[in-house]
Design a protein around this motif. Structure first.
Motif, short mmCIF file in Angstrom:
data_model
loop_
_atom_site.label_atom_id
_atom_site.label_comp_id
_atom_site.label_asym_id
_atom_site.label_seq_id
_atom_site.Cartn_x
_atom_site.Cartn_y
_atom_site.Cartn_z
N VAL A 1 53.25 -30.21 42.66
CA VAL A 1 52.12 -30.86 43.33
C VAL A 1 51.19 -31.49 42.30
CG1 VAL A 1 50.07 -30.48 44.75
CG2 VAL A 1 52.24 -29.37 45.35
N LEU A 2 50.88 -30.76 41.24
CA LEU A 2 49.97 -31.29 40.22
C LEU A 2 50.56 -32.53 39.55
CD1 LEU A 2 48.79 -27.95 38.57
CD2 LEU A 2 47.63 -29.29 40.34
N LYS A 3 51.84 -32.49 39.26
CA LYS A 3 52.50 -33.64 38.63
C LYS A 3 52.46 -34.86 39.55
CE LYS A 3 56.78 -34.99 36.30
NZ LYS A 3 58.14 -34.54 35.88
N LYS A 4 52.64 -34.63 40.84
CA LYS A 4 52.64 -35.73 41.82
C LYS A 4 51.33 -36.50 41.78
CE LYS A 4 53.20 -36.44 46.84
NZ LYS A 4 53.51 -35.74 48.12
N TYR A 5 50.23 -35.80 41.56
CA TYR A 5 48.91 -36.44 41.59
C TYR A 5 48.29 -36.59 40.20
CZ TYR A 5 49.43 -35.78 46.57
OH TYR A 5 49.90 -35.81 47.87
N ASP A 6 49.09 -36.40 39.15
CA ASP A 6 48.64 -36.59 37.77
C ASP A 6 47.40 -35.73 37.46
OD1 ASP A 6 48.79 -37.63 35.20
OD2 ASP A 6 47.52 -39.35 35.67
N ILE A 7 47.50 -34.46 37.84
CA ILE A 7 46.41 -33.50 37.62
C ILE A 7 46.83 -32.55 36.51
CG2 ILE A 7 45.13 -31.59 38.66
CD1 ILE A 7 45.42 -33.10 41.36
N LEU A 8 45.95 -32.36 35.54
CA LEU A 8 46.22 -31.50 34.40
C LEU A 8 46.34 -30.04 34.83
CD1 LEU A 8 43.56 -32.98 31.96
CD2 LEU A 8 46.02 -33.38 31.83
N LEU A 9 47.12 -29.28 34.06
CA LEU A 9 47.23 -27.83 34.29
C LEU A 9 46.77 -27.09 33.04
CD1 LEU A 9 48.08 -25.31 35.86
CD2 LEU A 9 50.41 -25.66 35.01
N VAL A 10 45.79 -26.21 33.22
CA VAL A 10 45.30 -25.34 32.16
C VAL A 10 45.79 -23.93 32.44
CG1 VAL A 10 43.27 -24.44 30.95
CG2 VAL A 10 43.24 -26.77 31.89
N ALA A 11 46.62 -23.40 31.54
CA ALA A 11 47.12 -22.03 31.68
C ALA A 11 46.18 -21.10 30.94
CB ALA A 11 48.53 -21.92 31.11
N ASP A 12 45.52 -20.23 31.69
CA ASP A 12 44.61 -19.25 31.11
C ASP A 12 45.43 -18.00 30.76
OD1 ASP A 12 42.78 -17.21 30.62
OD2 ASP A 12 41.32 -17.98 32.07
N GLU A 13 45.81 -17.90 29.49
CA GLU A 13 46.61 -16.78 29.00
C GLU A 13 45.75 -15.76 28.26
OE1 GLU A 13 50.24 -16.19 28.44
OE2 GLU A 13 51.17 -18.13 28.88
N VAL A 14 44.46 -15.72 28.59
CA VAL A 14 43.55 -14.81 27.90
C VAL A 14 44.02 -13.36 28.02
CG1 VAL A 14 41.20 -13.88 27.95
CG2 VAL A 14 41.56 -16.34 28.00
N ILE A 15 44.51 -12.96 29.19
CA ILE A 15 45.05 -11.61 29.38
C ILE A 15 46.55 -11.57 29.09
CG2 ILE A 15 45.64 -9.91 31.17
CD1 ILE A 15 42.86 -10.35 32.36
N CYS A 16 47.27 -12.60 29.50
CA CYS A 16 48.75 -12.54 29.48
C CYS A 16 49.36 -12.81 28.11
CB CYS A 16 49.31 -13.54 30.47
SG CYS A 16 48.85 -13.23 32.19
N GLY A 17 48.65 -13.51 27.24
CA GLY A 17 49.23 -13.97 25.99
C GLY A 17 49.55 -12.87 25.00
N ILE B 1 56.07 -22.18 33.07
CA ILE B 1 54.88 -23.03 33.17
C ILE B 1 54.82 -23.94 31.95
CG2 ILE B 1 52.36 -23.03 33.32
CD1 ILE B 1 52.59 -20.15 34.44
N VAL B 2 54.57 -25.23 32.19
CA VAL B 2 54.43 -26.21 31.10
C VAL B 2 53.01 -26.78 31.18
CG1 VAL B 2 55.38 -28.27 30.02
CG2 VAL B 2 56.89 -26.73 31.30
N PRO B 3 52.05 -26.13 30.56
CA PRO B 3 50.65 -26.55 30.71
C PRO B 3 50.28 -27.68 29.76
CG PRO B 3 50.75 -24.65 29.28
CD PRO B 3 52.17 -24.94 29.71
N ASP B 4 49.24 -28.40 30.13
CA ASP B 4 48.64 -29.38 29.22
C ASP B 4 47.77 -28.69 28.19
OD1 ASP B 4 49.37 -32.08 30.59
OD2 ASP B 4 48.65 -30.79 32.20
N VAL B 5 47.18 -27.57 28.60
CA VAL B 5 46.31 -26.77 27.73
C VAL B 5 46.61 -25.31 27.99
CG1 VAL B 5 43.91 -26.21 27.13
CG2 VAL B 5 44.48 -28.52 27.88
N MET B 6 46.61 -24.52 26.92
CA MET B 6 46.78 -23.08 27.06
C MET B 6 45.62 -22.40 26.32
SD MET B 6 50.18 -20.76 26.28
CE MET B 6 50.09 -20.74 24.49
N VAL B 7 44.96 -21.49 26.99
CA VAL B 7 43.82 -20.78 26.41
C VAL B 7 44.22 -19.33 26.13
CG1 VAL B 7 41.44 -20.00 26.80
CG2 VAL B 7 42.17 -22.27 27.58
#
Length: 455
Positions: A251-267, A282-288
């Motif tokens: 869905v995000l790719k369809k509408y050219d919307i960025l994805l930020v993966a919040d890996e603060v806990i998971c990383g 997950i292929v994020p534009d940004v990973m935190v």
């Protein structure tokens, strides 16, 4: 363990109550009852002022991967303090520790993430990402693209912008949050919210349809990005159902919307992979990232970004002559030196592999607790999970009672609503998992007896 009697005058307990303002408490209740004073740590354990030992079943705040007494981190911090205790990264300057850690993060992260910016906490990092998203939209000549999508029960921090993307009402009340640029989509809580006969992939498709409906209602041209934790932590350890992240990303790719993966806990190994983006495709534009980046021995977080995210921002900074943002402690030499050593320890001791190897035992321990009369269902992945309890007369009452009963049994966990959540240090052993879950069962047994007596 709150005070049941007045603390001795001038004791640390009395001075704590008198002078310190604590986060995430009822302040008046804290003034009246006090709190638990933790004195020292050893491996997966911490000890209070009386010497009582506790399994730290939440790794502090989801964060102490290597345990509470890792000498290598203390030694590295001391050595860096002696060499260069502080320097900044403003005005065309750098220092070795931040360069070394940035290089290391790029090496171990998904290949398309090529640039790193350091901050001091997950909240700071997510707040800056939001600013950068807005900056990037302006750089691309898309000034209308400013809305950010979060998720109900999602958690991304407590600063004004990050706290607005957060979808937890307790973090909004009386703070005048969320900001009106922040909108929220549904929580992917399959066990709680699926329809009769609805499988996980059908549920995931419905979550994606809800997201697309929100985007269309708001106007795709106004939406810049979506933030999401691969596994939702502070919302109650909500594990995504099958097909969820694939459907959301489509869905995000369809509408050219960025994805930020919040890996603060998971990383850094929590889900049995170095990053949960690998676990869930997950292929994020940004990973935190934050927390386990330094095992919280030093305040540290990092923003990893793709070229496609970075380049418009870099171009805009060139046009303006400056990227007008910075924190005094960004890339602090002691914090980044400790972070680099911590990542080395995670790799050398194969703590990511330890989480993967112990996942079956961890999930089985949670599953076995489902048979308890107070329990409903369990969930988890790697070494993060939760047990949902039958609710009491008020929402959250059962969770808080269980948290207190576990404390009496020598286990520190976190109750979120009526779920008791577990996220032990990555160094935990199979025997220690058995010890933790045996204590949990004893706590639930004790609680069940007290509830029966009250009835």
């Amino acid at each position: 363990m709150r005070q049941t009697t007045s603390p001795a005058p001038n004791s640390i307990e009395a001075r704590d109550i008198a002078y310190q303002v604590h986060p995430v408490v009822d302040m008046r209740r804290y003034e009246a009852e006090g709190g638990l004073i933790i004195d020292r740590g050893e491996g997966i354990y911490v000890f209070d002022q009386t010497g009582k030992r506790y399994i730290e079943g939440l790794a502090g705040l989801w964060s102490v991967a290597v345990g509470f007494d890792e000498k290598r981190l203390a030694d590295v911090a001391y050595a860096q303090m002696r060499k260069l205790p502080y320097y900044h990264s403003f005005n065309y300057k750098a220092h070795g520790p931040s360069v070394d850690l940035a290089e290391k993060l790029v090496q171990i992260s998904p290949a398309h993430l090529t640039k790193v910016h350091f901050t001091s906490s997950g909240s700071e990092a997510n707040d800056l990402v939001i600013k950068m998203i807005w900056y990037r939209s302006n750089a691309l000549g898309q000034p209308a693209r400013k809305k950010i999508i979060g998720r109900i029960k999602g958690y991304h921090g407590v600063t004004i912008a990050a706290g607005s993307v957060t979808g937890i009402p307790a973090n909004h009340g009386s703070f005048d949050l969320p900001l009106d640029r922040m909108i929220h989509t549904l929580t992917p809580d399959y066990p709680r919210d699926h329809l009769p006969g609805e499988g996980e992939e059908q549920f995931s498709a419905r979550m994606a349809e809800a997201l697309e409906g929100l985007i269309l209602a708001e106007g795709p041209e106004t939406i810049a990005a979506m933030f999401g934790e691969p596994v939702m932590g502070a919302g109650g350890v909500i594990v995504p159902p099958k097909g969820y992240w694939a459907a959301i990303q489509a869905v995000l790719k369809k509408y050219d919307i960025l994805l930020v993966a919040d890996e603060v806990i998971c990383g850094f190994g929590r889900t049995g992979k170095m990053f949960a983006c690998e676990t869930y495709g997950i292929v994020p534009d940004v990973m935190v990232v934050s927390k386990q980046i330094s095992s919280s021995y030093m305040p540290l977080s990092a923003i990893l970004m793709s070229d496609g995210f970075y380049n418009p921002i870099a171009d805009e900074s060139h046009r303006l002559g400056v990227f007008g943002h910075g924190y005094t402690a960004s890339g602090h030499p002691v914090a980044t030196a400790v972070g680099l050593e911590n990542v080395k320890i995670i790799e050398e001791r194969d703590l990511v592999g330890n989480a993967a190897r112990l996942e079956a035992s961890f999930l089985a321990g949670l599953k076995a607790l489902e048979s308890h009369e107070l329990a409903l269902w369990s969930r988890g992945v790697g070494l993060i999970g939760a047990l949902e309890l039958k609710p009491g007369a008020k929402p959250g009452q059962a969770g808080q009672a269980a948290q207190a009963a576990l404390l009496d049994q020598g286990v520190i966990i976190r109750a979120i609503g009526d779920a008791i959540c577990f996220c032990p240090p990555l160094i935990i052993t199979e025997a220690q998992l058995t010890e933790m879950f045996a204590a949990t069962r004893r706590a639930l047994d004790t609680l069940a007896v007290s509830l029966l007596a009250e009835a």
